[in-house]
Motif scaffolding. Structure first.
Motif, PDB file in Angstrom:
ATOM      1  N   ARG A 345     116.839  68.014 104.420  1.00 58.14           N
ATOM      2  CA  ARG A 345     117.719  67.853 103.265  1.00 58.14           C
ATOM      3  C   ARG A 345     117.157  66.877 102.234  1.00 58.14           C
ATOM      4  N   GLY A 346     115.963  66.355 102.490  1.00 59.16           N
ATOM      5  CA  GLY A 346     115.357  65.434 101.543  1.00 59.16           C
ATOM      6  C   GLY A 346     114.994  64.110 102.192  1.00 59.16           C
ATOM      7  N   LEU A 347     114.449  63.203 101.386  1.00 53.12           N
ATOM      8  CA  LEU A 347     114.020  61.895 101.870  1.00 53.12           C
ATOM      9  C   LEU A 347     115.211  60.959 102.002  1.00 53.12           C
ATOM     10  N   ILE A 348     115.331  60.314 103.154  1.00 55.23           N
ATOM     11  CA  ILE A 348     116.351  59.296 103.349  1.00 55.23           C
ATOM     12  C   ILE A 348     115.679  58.040 103.881  1.00 55.23           C
ATOM     13  N   VAL A 349     116.356  56.901 103.717  1.00 54.90           N
ATOM     14  CA  VAL A 349     115.790  55.627 104.164  1.00 54.90           C
ATOM     15  C   VAL A 349     116.844  54.870 104.981  1.00 54.90           C
ATOM     16  N   PRO A 350     117.050  55.245 106.237  1.00 54.31           N
ATOM     17  CA  PRO A 350     117.933  54.447 107.094  1.00 54.31           C
ATOM     18  C   PRO A 350     117.246  53.133 107.438  1.00 54.31           C
ATOM     19  N   ASN A 351     118.033  52.139 107.795  1.00 52.56           N
ATOM     20  CA  ASN A 351     117.432  50.842 108.083  1.00 52.56           C
ATOM     21  C   ASN A 351     117.961  50.244 109.379  1.00 52.56           C
ATOM     22  N   ILE A 352     117.125  49.401 109.960  1.00 55.31           N
ATOM     23  CA  ILE A 352     117.468  48.683 111.190  1.00 55.31           C
ATOM     24  C   ILE A 352     118.063  47.340 110.794  1.00 55.31           C
ATOM     25  N   LYS A 353     119.322  47.138 111.111  1.00 57.16           N
ATOM     26  CA  LYS A 353     120.002  45.896 110.733  1.00 57.16           C
ATOM     27  C   LYS A 353     119.443  44.714 111.528  1.00 57.16           C
ATOM     28  N   ASP A 354     119.261  43.592 110.824  1.00 55.77           N
ATOM     29  CA  ASP A 354     118.801  42.349 111.449  1.00 55.77           C
ATOM     30  C   ASP A 354     117.556  42.583 112.301  1.00 55.77           C
ATOM     31  N   ALA A 355     116.591  43.283 111.732  1.00 62.06           N
ATOM     32  CA  ALA A 355     115.378  43.619 112.474  1.00 62.06           C
ATOM     33  C   ALA A 355     114.574  42.381 112.862  1.00 62.06           C
ATOM     34  N   GLY A 382     126.435  54.378 106.426  1.00 63.88           N
ATOM     35  CA  GLY A 382     126.301  52.943 106.630  1.00 63.88           C
ATOM     36  C   GLY A 382     124.921  52.530 107.104  1.00 63.88           C
ATOM     37  N   ASP A 383     124.213  53.468 107.776  1.00 62.52           N
ATOM     38  CA  ASP A 383     122.872  53.156 108.259  1.00 62.52           C
ATOM     39  C   ASP A 383     121.847  53.146 107.138  1.00 62.52           C
ATOM     40  N   MET A 384     122.226  53.652 105.966  1.00 63.02           N
ATOM     41  CA  MET A 384     121.304  53.663 104.836  1.00 63.02           C
ATOM     42  C   MET A 384     121.663  52.630 103.775  1.00 63.02           C
ATOM     43  N   ALA A 385     122.713  51.878 104.021  1.00 65.64           N
ATOM     44  CA  ALA A 385     123.149  50.876 103.055  1.00 65.64           C
ATOM     45  C   ALA A 385     122.612  49.496 103.431  1.00 65.64           C
ATOM     46  N   GLY A 386     122.381  48.686 102.424  1.00 65.78           N
ATOM     47  CA  GLY A 386     122.036  47.284 102.649  1.00 65.78           C
ATOM     48  C   GLY A 386     120.603  47.018 103.039  1.00 65.78           C
ATOM     49  N   GLY A 387     119.683  47.953 102.826  1.00 66.45           N
ATOM     50  CA  GLY A 387     118.284  47.711 103.153  1.00 66.45           C
ATOM     51  C   GLY A 387     117.679  46.605 102.303  1.00 66.45           C
ATOM     52  N   ASN A 407     112.618  51.368  97.073  1.00 66.18           N
ATOM     53  CA  ASN A 407     113.974  51.808  97.344  1.00 66.18           C
ATOM     54  C   ASN A 407     114.907  50.953  96.476  1.00 66.18           C
ATOM     55  N   PRO A 408     115.833  51.562  95.716  1.00 68.54           N
ATOM     56  CA  PRO A 408     116.675  50.790  94.800  1.00 68.54           C
ATOM     57  C   PRO A 408     117.348  49.606  95.491  1.00 68.54           C
ATOM     58  N   GLY A 409     117.296  48.442  94.840  1.00 66.84           N
ATOM     59  CA  GLY A 409     117.910  47.238  95.369  1.00 66.84           C
ATOM     60  C   GLY A 409     116.984  46.406  96.224  1.00 66.84           C
ATOM     61  N   GLU A 410     115.764  46.888  96.466  1.00 64.21           N
ATOM     62  CA  GLU A 410     114.807  46.148  97.290  1.00 64.21           C
ATOM     63  C   GLU A 410     113.650  45.670  96.422  1.00 64.21           C
ATOM     64  N   SER A 411     112.893  44.725  96.938  1.00 65.65           N
ATOM     65  CA  SER A 411     111.808  44.141  96.154  1.00 65.65           C
ATOM     66  C   SER A 411     110.436  44.547  96.643  1.00 65.65           C
ATOM     67  N   ALA A 412     110.325  45.197  97.819  1.00 66.13           N
ATOM     68  CA  ALA A 412     109.010  45.540  98.343  1.00 66.13           C
ATOM     69  C   ALA A 412     109.090  46.765  99.241  1.00 66.13           C
ATOM     70  N   ILE A 413     107.988  47.535  99.249  1.00 65.13           N
ATOM     71  CA  ILE A 413     107.853  48.679 100.144  1.00 65.13           C
ATOM     72  C   ILE A 413     106.394  48.776 100.559  1.00 65.13           C
ATOM     73  N   LEU A 414     106.159  48.979 101.858  1.00 66.18           N
ATOM     74  CA  LEU A 414     104.821  49.032 102.417  1.00 66.18           C
ATOM     75  C   LEU A 414     104.484  50.460 102.823  1.00 66.18           C
ATOM     76  N   ALA A 415     103.343  50.971 102.331  1.00 68.17           N
ATOM     77  CA  ALA A 415     102.853  52.284 102.737  1.00 68.17           C
ATOM     78  C   ALA A 415     101.775  52.101 103.793  1.00 68.17           C
ATOM     79  N   PHE A 416     101.949  52.778 104.931  1.00 63.72           N
ATOM     80  CA  PHE A 416     101.010  52.712 106.049  1.00 63.72           C
ATOM     81  C   PHE A 416     100.230  54.020 106.080  1.00 63.72           C
ATOM     82  N   GLY A 417      98.904  53.943 105.820  1.00 57.52           N
ATOM     83  CA  GLY A 417      98.086  55.137 105.742  1.00 57.52           C
ATOM     84  C   GLY A 417      97.563  55.595 107.087  1.00 57.52           C
ATOM     85  N   ALA A 418      96.806  56.673 107.055  1.00 53.02           N
ATOM     86  CA  ALA A 418      96.258  57.255 108.288  1.00 53.02           C
ATOM     87  C   ALA A 418      95.212  56.334 108.904  1.00 53.02           C
TER      88      ALA A 418
END
Length: 473
Positions: A345-355, A382-387, A407-418
């Protein structure tokens, strides 16, 4: 509440997200006549954030289902009626709530209703309906005549004799077809009045027009080639027949809008670093044999996530957000680690709380559950909110790296390549080593080059010498 309302309970589309206004019905698990219990899942819906199963809040028998699968329904609209006292005998159920006209135009219709297309209104029907308010212009002349007659009578002026009524001339009902289908028929020279409709409620479909065109074309005459100009401009039906059009809605629509907002709101900066991760890959293999990690998903992404969490602990300013309304930088003292996941259904970004507070086994368990839930399409809103920060693992597709969008509301995103076997200078000699490229995008309004570089360098240093997961933590 009347006795009928107490017996026939309407279940309205709830706001299953955070302020969402609509949801698409993906699948019904019940039909009229089915017995349901409180808490039983009756349907699955998709919002702009995720697919969610809706439980029924009543015990009883399904009296009516107002919408078909694939229909987008506004929050607060009744979608199903449950008879909570089925043994009480027959009774008249409440009338179904009318669906918005926009839904009726483009989507499937509720049971018992006819399609309403642009410019047509409702088709004639013998079904009794609640009286509606007259539309502007629809009955303007008769109403004006009635008012004038009444005024004339009050003024003592005799009303003019009515002109003899013209003999009633039967008018052909205008065929029902959506504007694109009507244009297709015009282009092919097909009179819609001669086309047999096969769509719901007598609506003529694109296939009906093509069938009519094939039937009227002379058998011996070869179809004329499409004009070159039409093919070049993409206006030819021959070109459209070779295209697949996918409606933009639900998760995909929300993701697209969020990415546009992010790309044109936050000034992105992306930095890259290539690193020897041979030791990390060896550690992954050792952890797979560790009894404490038994049954858990252990892969390079797990150690990349842990390395990012350690780097954030050493540079907490990166874990922040820009508050435009209050003109503040909001630093988060917790890390809700997002993992970008591609779903049907498209790209989603769920997050792990208090990782940041999780041990390595706990982080592995959370990652495994997050990925499995996303693939099943069951991620809760709720799993996709507050990242606060995100990892996108483009390496699983064999891609070396990229320039990820925040991701909107965040300041950084890391891409991990092959991770690939490459020649690398190791201890003064060129040797084959496991190498990968990392890319860190950050919001330059609150993360300057020094901070972004420190974070990326720390992640690379940990992956090159994973014992730093202990010494730096």
């Amino acid at each position: 509440m009347t006795a009928t309302e107490q017996r026939f309970r309407e279940f309205k589309m709830p706001d299953v997200g955070e302020g969402l206004t609509e949801a698409e019905i993906l699948k019904w698990y019940v039909r009229p006549g089915d017995t349901v219990t409180d808490g039983q899942v009756i349907c699955e819906v998709e919002t702009a954030k995720a697919a969610v199963e809706l439980p029924c809040p009543y015990d009883g028998v399904v009296q009516a289902v107002h919408f078909d699968e694939g229909v987008t329904v506004d929050v607060g609209t009744s979608i199903i009626v449950v008879d909570t006292y089925p043994g009480a005998g027959p009774a008249e159920a409440p009338a179904a709530q009318a669906a918005p006209a926009a839904e009726a135009e483009e989507e499937a219709e509720p049971q018992g209703r006819q399609a309403v297309l642009v410019g047509y209104g409702a088709a004639p029907s013998s079904t009794k309906r609640r009286a509606r308010k007259p539309q502007p212009g629809a009955a303007a002349e008769p109403a004006a005549a009635a008012v004038q007659a009444e005024l004339n009578g009050h003024a003592g002026t005799p009303a003019a004799p009515a002109a003899p009524a013209a003999p009633a001339v039967p008018t052909a009902e205008r065929p029902l077809a959506k504007p694109p289908v009507r244009k297709l028929a015009k282009d092919l020279g097909i009179d819609l009045a001669t086309v047999t409709p096969t769509g719901p409620d007598g609506v003529i479909t694109r296939e009906d027009v093509h069938a009519a065109a094939s039937a009227t074309a002379p058998a011996a005459q070869a179809p004329a080639p499409a004009p070159a100009a039409a093919v070049a401009t993409g206006g030819s039906e021959a070109v459209r027949a070779r295209e697949t059009r996918i409606p933009i809605k639900g998760v995909r629509k929300a993701t697209a809008q969020a990415m546009v907002n992010s790309a044109f709101t936050a000034p992105h900066v992306t930095e890259f670093i290539t690193v020897d991760v041979t030791r990390t890959m060896k550690l992954v293999q050792e952890l797979k044999q560790d009894p404490d990690m038994a049954g858990l998903r252990v892969n390079p992404l797990l150690l990349v996530a842990k390395a990012l969490l350690v780097a954030i602990k050493r540079n907490p300013e990166i874990n922040a957000a820009w508050d435009e309304e209050n003109q503040e930088i909001v630093r988060k003292d917790y890390v809700n680690l997002g993992i970008a996941a591609a779903t049907p259904r498209g790209l989603i970004v769920p997050n792990i709380k208090d990782a940041e507070a999780k041990t390595l086994p706990q982080l592995a368990a959370a990652l495994g559950e997050l990925v499995a839930t996303a693939r099943e399409g069951k991620t809760a809103p709720g799993d996709m909110a507050g990242g606060t920060v995100t990892i996108t693992n483009v390496g699983v597709f064999g891609v070396d790296t990229g320039t990820p969008i925040l991701n909107p509301g965040e300041s950084a995103i890391l891409a991990f390549g092959a991770v690939k076997l490459q020649p690398w200078v190791h201890k003064g000699k060129v040797k084959p080593r496991q190498v990968t490229t990392l890319a860190l995008s950050f919001d330059h309004r609150l993360v300057d080059g020094e901070l972004g570089s420190k974070v990326l360098a720390d992640i690379a240093a940990i992956l090159e010498h994973p014992k730093r997961l202990i010494t730096w933590a």
